[in-house]
Design a protein around this motif. Structure first.
Motif, PDB file in Angstrom:
ATOM      1  N   LEU A 195     -22.071  38.572 -10.456  1.00 54.20           N
ATOM      2  CA  LEU A 195     -21.512  37.665 -11.455  1.00 54.20           C
ATOM      3  C   LEU A 195     -20.386  38.336 -12.225  1.00 54.20           C
ATOM      4  CD1 LEU A 195     -24.697  35.945 -12.959  1.00 54.20           C
ATOM      5  CD2 LEU A 195     -23.015  34.941 -11.408  1.00 54.20           C
ATOM      6  N   TYR A 196     -20.612  39.592 -12.625  1.00 57.44           N
ATOM      7  CA  TYR A 196     -19.551  40.319 -13.323  1.00 57.44           C
ATOM      8  C   TYR A 196     -18.302  40.410 -12.456  1.00 57.44           C
ATOM      9  CZ  TYR A 196     -16.606  44.133 -14.765  1.00 57.44           C
ATOM     10  OH  TYR A 196     -15.491  44.869 -15.095  1.00 57.44           O
ATOM     11  N   GLU A 197     -18.475  40.818 -11.195  1.00 54.51           N
ATOM     12  CA  GLU A 197     -17.325  40.998 -10.307  1.00 54.51           C
ATOM     13  C   GLU A 197     -16.562  39.684 -10.111  1.00 54.51           C
ATOM     14  OE1 GLU A 197     -18.900  44.615  -7.432  1.00 54.51           O
ATOM     15  OE2 GLU A 197     -19.564  42.562  -7.034  1.00 54.51           O
ATOM     16  N   ALA A 198     -17.304  38.591 -10.013  1.00 48.33           N
ATOM     17  CA  ALA A 198     -16.653  37.301  -9.798  1.00 48.33           C
ATOM     18  C   ALA A 198     -15.795  36.907 -11.002  1.00 48.33           C
ATOM     19  CB  ALA A 198     -17.697  36.232  -9.512  1.00 48.33           C
ATOM     20  N   GLU A 199     -16.333  37.040 -12.207  1.00 48.18           N
ATOM     21  CA  GLU A 199     -15.540  36.733 -13.403  1.00 48.18           C
ATOM     22  C   GLU A 199     -14.369  37.693 -13.542  1.00 48.18           C
ATOM     23  OE1 GLU A 199     -17.140  35.846 -17.200  1.00 48.18           O
ATOM     24  OE2 GLU A 199     -19.065  35.157 -16.417  1.00 48.18           O
ATOM     25  N   ARG A 200     -14.627  38.987 -13.343  1.00 52.38           N
ATOM     26  CA  ARG A 200     -13.547  39.980 -13.445  1.00 52.38           C
ATOM     27  C   ARG A 200     -12.408  39.649 -12.496  1.00 52.38           C
ATOM     28  NH1 ARG A 200     -14.737  45.022 -10.130  1.00 52.38           N
ATOM     29  NH2 ARG A 200     -14.228  43.382  -8.624  1.00 52.38           N
ATOM     30  N   ASP A 201     -12.729  39.245 -11.290  1.00 54.87           N
ATOM     31  CA  ASP A 201     -11.683  38.968 -10.311  1.00 54.87           C
ATOM     32  C   ASP A 201     -10.839  37.768 -10.720  1.00 54.87           C
ATOM     33  OD1 ASP A 201     -12.581  41.109  -8.863  1.00 54.87           O
ATOM     34  OD2 ASP A 201     -13.591  39.922  -7.317  1.00 54.87           O
ATOM     35  N   VAL A 202     -11.453  36.753 -11.318  1.00 55.52           N
ATOM     36  CA  VAL A 202     -10.691  35.615 -11.822  1.00 55.52           C
ATOM     37  C   VAL A 202      -9.718  36.073 -12.904  1.00 55.52           C
ATOM     38  CG1 VAL A 202     -10.880  33.475 -13.164  1.00 55.52           C
ATOM     39  CG2 VAL A 202     -12.430  33.889 -11.244  1.00 55.52           C
ATOM     40  N   LEU A 203     -10.185  36.913 -13.818  1.00 56.71           N
ATOM     41  CA  LEU A 203      -9.333  37.410 -14.898  1.00 56.71           C
ATOM     42  C   LEU A 203      -8.239  38.320 -14.362  1.00 56.71           C
ATOM     43  CD1 LEU A 203     -12.265  38.269 -17.320  1.00 56.71           C
ATOM     44  CD2 LEU A 203     -10.713  36.320 -17.538  1.00 56.71           C
ATOM     45  N   ARG A 204      -8.598  39.160 -13.408  1.00 58.61           N
ATOM     46  CA  ARG A 204      -7.640  40.125 -12.853  1.00 58.61           C
ATOM     47  C   ARG A 204      -6.507  39.422 -12.109  1.00 58.61           C
ATOM     48  NH1 ARG A 204     -10.285  45.114  -9.856  1.00 58.61           N
ATOM     49  NH2 ARG A 204     -10.735  45.655 -12.042  1.00 58.61           N
ATOM     50  N   GLU A 205      -6.818  38.314 -11.461  1.00 51.73           N
ATOM     51  CA  GLU A 205      -5.774  37.580 -10.746  1.00 51.73           C
ATOM     52  C   GLU A 205      -4.714  37.061 -11.705  1.00 51.73           C
ATOM     53  OE1 GLU A 205      -5.306  33.833  -7.592  1.00 51.73           O
ATOM     54  OE2 GLU A 205      -7.288  34.461  -8.299  1.00 51.73           O
ATOM     55  N   ALA A 206      -5.157  36.636 -12.886  1.00 50.10           N
ATOM     56  CA  ALA A 206      -4.208  36.094 -13.864  1.00 50.10           C
ATOM     57  C   ALA A 206      -3.488  37.190 -14.635  1.00 50.10           C
ATOM     58  CB  ALA A 206      -4.949  35.179 -14.839  1.00 50.10           C
ATOM     59  N   ALA A 207      -4.176  38.314 -14.876  1.00 51.19           N
ATOM     60  CA  ALA A 207      -3.612  39.400 -15.693  1.00 51.19           C
ATOM     61  C   ALA A 207      -3.932  40.734 -15.026  1.00 51.19           C
ATOM     62  CB  ALA A 207      -4.168  39.351 -17.109  1.00 51.19           C
ATOM     63  N   PRO A 208      -3.217  41.075 -13.962  1.00 51.68           N
ATOM     64  CA  PRO A 208      -3.589  42.253 -13.159  1.00 51.68           C
ATOM     65  C   PRO A 208      -3.520  43.576 -13.892  1.00 51.68           C
ATOM     66  CG  PRO A 208      -1.487  41.325 -12.438  1.00 51.68           C
ATOM     67  CD  PRO A 208      -2.075  40.350 -13.388  1.00 51.68           C
ATOM     68  N   GLN A 209      -2.794  43.659 -15.002  1.00 54.51           N
ATOM     69  CA  GLN A 209      -2.670  44.929 -15.714  1.00 54.51           C
ATOM     70  C   GLN A 209      -3.612  45.045 -16.906  1.00 54.51           C
ATOM     71  OE1 GLN A 209       1.622  45.005 -16.475  1.00 54.51           O
ATOM     72  NE2 GLN A 209       1.830  46.515 -14.824  1.00 54.51           N
ATOM     73  N   THR A 210      -4.319  43.994 -17.249  1.00 53.36           N
ATOM     74  CA  THR A 210      -5.220  44.030 -18.402  1.00 53.36           C
ATOM     75  C   THR A 210      -6.579  44.557 -17.979  1.00 53.36           C
ATOM     76  OG1 THR A 210      -4.083  42.121 -19.358  1.00 53.36           O
ATOM     77  CG2 THR A 210      -6.264  42.663 -20.232  1.00 53.36           C
ATOM     78  N   PRO A 211      -7.086  45.615 -18.624  1.00 55.68           N
ATOM     79  CA  PRO A 211      -8.379  46.173 -18.219  1.00 55.68           C
ATOM     80  C   PRO A 211      -9.519  45.215 -18.541  1.00 55.68           C
ATOM     81  CG  PRO A 211      -7.624  47.219 -20.244  1.00 55.68           C
ATOM     82  CD  PRO A 211      -6.493  46.364 -19.759  1.00 55.68           C
ATOM     83  N   ALA A 212     -10.580  45.336 -17.744  1.00 50.23           N
ATOM     84  CA  ALA A 212     -11.781  44.528 -17.956  1.00 50.23           C
ATOM     85  C   ALA A 212     -12.982  45.447 -18.154  1.00 50.23           C
ATOM     86  CB  ALA A 212     -12.029  43.598 -16.776  1.00 50.23           C
ATOM     87  N   THR A 213     -13.876  45.015 -19.020  1.00 49.98           N
ATOM     88  CA  THR A 213     -15.106  45.765 -19.263  1.00 49.98           C
ATOM     89  C   THR A 213     -16.246  44.786 -19.464  1.00 49.98           C
ATOM     90  OG1 THR A 213     -16.086  47.569 -20.567  1.00 49.98           O
ATOM     91  CG2 THR A 213     -14.914  45.863 -21.787  1.00 49.98           C
ATOM     92  N   THR A 214     -17.444  45.309 -19.459  1.00 44.85           N
ATOM     93  CA  THR A 214     -18.606  44.601 -19.977  1.00 44.85           C
ATOM     94  C   THR A 214     -19.478  45.644 -20.639  1.00 44.85           C
ATOM     95  OG1 THR A 214     -20.334  42.980 -19.504  1.00 44.85           O
ATOM     96  CG2 THR A 214     -20.073  44.772 -17.923  1.00 44.85           C
ATOM     97  N   ASN A 215     -20.249  45.242 -21.632  1.00 40.40           N
ATOM     98  CA  ASN A 215     -20.970  46.236 -22.417  1.00 40.40           C
ATOM     99  C   ASN A 215     -22.312  46.575 -21.778  1.00 40.40           C
ATOM    100  OD1 ASN A 215     -21.190  43.502 -23.161  1.00 40.40           O
ATOM    101  ND2 ASN A 215     -21.901  43.955 -25.223  1.00 40.40           N
TER     102      ASN A 215
END
Length: 670
Positions: free
Chosen positions: A230-250
């Motif tokens: 689930l994390y990877e799926a959401e991250r990939d959606v965000l990364r496609e739109a903003a490839p240079q913005t880092p992603a995290t989860t706590n």
């Protein structure tokens, strides 16, 4: 692509939930954040119901204003996907997405994380929301990081519904390919558990007797992977739109949380972040902070972010104590000392309603006329003074092996002793090193160990062949390895390693045990060095090792309890009991001294010492947990960063209950 956090210095802030307050309060928030030195806040974590009041109908006007306001005041936003708390309308439409417990009860919505991780309807809705946010805010100047979901698995790590059962079977088919392989791995000839069809395989739901241990272990692995997907799926959606913005989860590297295998998760995060809360019943919770920080730094492979901790009391323990004078500052600086490049709290403004209304915050119910607020403002100034520490790394020569599979397996039912708890055993070995000021990394069993002189394995009940070969090879090539009792006992499928204990480590340790003698609660066994052992004993036979101490009472009188073996060009120690704290401390000191490991700095008892290494200087953190002033030797030319003053005389004073951070110029390659 390297995705770095674009916030200068040590980031500072917390969860910001302005939607819980009238909009006229927001201007005061901005003014007070400036006073406190806040540079980054997490927003939108629990706002799904407000952003999507009905399916496919969105209202981002409030979030637009929040992000614009933050940007106008120079505060960065860690923008969350609010998928940890789906709205009520979603569950009314998709009741099948609600989780089911092991007793078959379908739980209701009305709190947070009330969804089945394997639910297709939930995944579709969550990804749709992530896509809407990504499309709208990918280029917003306030957004410097994506905060995916929140605390995965905190309340719904396991769901036993039919949808989860189907997903579990798919995961098992990917792993084993055939039912024959699964039946062999699970040992299903025992108790007539043999499976002839994949549809016969269920989650380990409540049953009348002890569940199959490998079934249960694979279930824990599956649950961790289901949430990771689930994390990877959401991250990939965000990364496609903003490839240079880092992603995290706590993450939640805390004492009481063991649901996720963070060694598998950490490589999928651009920046590793963690939530950490003190246990009110722990009289020395500063040790847990240090252990947690060292583990998170090890997961990250370097600096990390503290996404949540508390300014004072939490609200979810039986008794929630307030922090004492100076504790807020000591806690935060201890996290920085262990590699945190950001310090954040739950939350900015204490809630007046809802389930967490009695949880402390940066701005408490009492407002600015409070000790918490004054401490929050002081900490902001401290972190500004430590800006140059950002990016500095650790300097450990000791590694402790930590493995979630071993933890899960050890704590399954029907062990020789139900008194064994993985994190208690690890902390017992970690604590003497912390008291001595010895730097520690944590490693997985198959990690590269070439940087270490000493590797400790306090509790590795389960170890696969590759991990065992890696650890014993470390000793064979000249390192010092110390192994705790009941380690090496089972393989990756939770099958007992035959031929004598401790299984995978028997040859390297030069011992062979034929029978285990776990101790009853409160029972001790006397040892030949005048100390005692607790929890465990076993009948050890020497096969090349020498006895360091032996049992002197009970059925094992005269049998070795601690052994030392020359193996290859290195040394392997075995602790076949759990020495009492002072005895364990003395033994680990002997082991580390023989291995050539020195503390980062000699300091009085109760003064925590930790070192971060920068490109041009070292940063020595000294945190005084006592009620007496202390002095510590420092290098020539050193200065104290929090006060900005140079140090003379080669020593620094650490006031009672306080902390100092010393900048020491690099000399040679030190």
């Amino acid at each position: 692509m390297t995705r770095a956090l674009n916030v200068p210095g040590i980031a500072y802030g917390g969860d910001y939930n302005p939607e819980q307050w009238p909009e006229e309060v927001w201007a005061e928030d901005m003014r007070l954040m400036a006073e406190a030195g806040v540079t980054m806040v997490s927003v939108n974590i629990f706002s799904w119901a407000l952003l999507e009041p009905s399916e496919g109908t969105y209202d981002f006007s409030r979030l637009d204003r929040i992000l614009d306001l933050l940007h106008a005041h120079g505060i960065a936003a860690d923008l969350a996907t609010p998928t940890a708390a789906p709205p009520a309308w979603f569950f009314v439409k998709h009741p099948e997405a609600l989780p089911v417990d092991k007793d078959g009860r379908r739980l209701s919505y009305g709190s947070r994380q009330t969804f089945c991780p394997s639910s297709p309807a939930y995944r579709e809705a969550a990804l749709r929301m992530a896509g809407e946010l990504a499309g709208r805010y990918a280029d917003h100047p306030a957004v410097v990081m994506w905060h995916v979901h929140n605390e995965y698995g905190c309340h719904n790590a396991e769901c036993y519904c039919d949808t989860s059962a189907e997903a579990f079977r798919g995961w098992l088919q990917d792993k084993y390919a055939s039912l024959d392989a699964l039946n062999h791995a699970w040992g299903t000839t025992f108790w007539s558990q043999w499976y002839y069809d994949w549809d016969q395989v269920l989650p380990p739901r409540a049953t009348g007797a002890v569940p199959n241990p490998t079934h249960r272990l694979d279930w824990r692995r599956f649950c961790s992977d289901a949430l990771l997907s689930l994390y990877e799926a959401e991250r990939d959606v965000l990364r496609e739109a903003a490839p240079q913005t880092p992603a995290t989860t706590n993450f939640m590297v805390m004492y009481n949380f063991d649901a996720l295998d963070y060694w598998r998760w950490a490589p999928e995060l651009d920046i590793v972040s963690n939530d950490h809360y003190l246990q009110s019943a722990d009289p020395e919770s500063q040790i847990d902070i240090a252990l947690s920080g060292d583990l998170v730094r090890s997961l990250a492979g370097g600096p990390w972010l503290l996404m949540e901790h508390s300014t004072g009391a939490v609200n979810w323990q039986p008794v929630n104590r307030a922090k004492t004078a100076g504790e807020l500052r000591r806690n935060a600086l201890s996290h920085v000392a262990r590699g945190a490049d950001g310090i954040a709290y739950f939350q900015w403004r204490a809630a007046k309603a809802g389930a967490e209304q009695w949880h402390s915050a940066m701005l408490p119910h009492a407002g600015t006329d409070s000790r918490i607020w004054r401490d929050v403002v002081q900490l902001g100034a401290d972190l500004r003074a430590l800006a140059e520490v950002r990016g500095a790394t650790g300097t450990a020569e000791v590694a402790i092996v930590w493995d979630w599979n071993a933890r899960w397996a050890l704590e399954l039912p029907s062990q020789p002793s139900g008194e064994l708890h993985f994190q208690d055993l690890v902390r017992a070995w970690y604590e003497p090193l912390w008291r001595a000021g010895v730097a520690v990394d944590f490693v997985r069993p198959d990690a590269d160990l070439s940087a270490y002189r000493l590797v400790l394995a306090p509790s590795l009940y389960l170890i696969d062949d590759a991990g065992a070969a890696n650890l014993t090879g470390f000793a064979e090539r000249g390192g010092t390895l110390a192994v705790g009792f009941h380690s090496g006992m089972v393989d990756a499928d939770c099958h007992v390693r035959l031929g004598g204990y401790p299984g995978a480590f028997r040859e390297a340790l030069g011992v062979r045990t034929d029978e285990l003698f776990p101790l009853l609660p409160g029972q001790t066994v006397a040892l030949s060095d005048g100390t005692t052992g607790t929890l465990w004993s076993e009948r050890v036979g020497l096969e090349g090792a020498e006895a360091v101490t032996s049992y002197t009472d009970g059925p094992l009188t005269g049998v070795p309890a601690v052994t030392r073996n020359a193996y290859g060009t290195g040394t392997a120690w075995y602790l076949a009991t759990h020495p009492a704290p002072e005895a364990l401390s003395g033994l680990l000191e002997r082991i580390r001294v023989e291995a050539g490991v020195e503390p980062v700095r000699s300091a009085p008892a109760g003064v925590e010492a930790a070192l971060r290494r920068g490109t041009e200087a070292d940063y020595l953190f000294l945190i005084n947990h006592t009620d007496q002033d202390a002095e510590v030797a420092v290098s020539p030319g050193a200065s104290e960063l929090l006060s900005g003053k140079p140090l003379v005389g080669g020593r620094v004073k650490v006031p009672a209950g306080d902390a100092v951070v010393v900048r020491e110029p690099r000399v040679g390659t030190r």
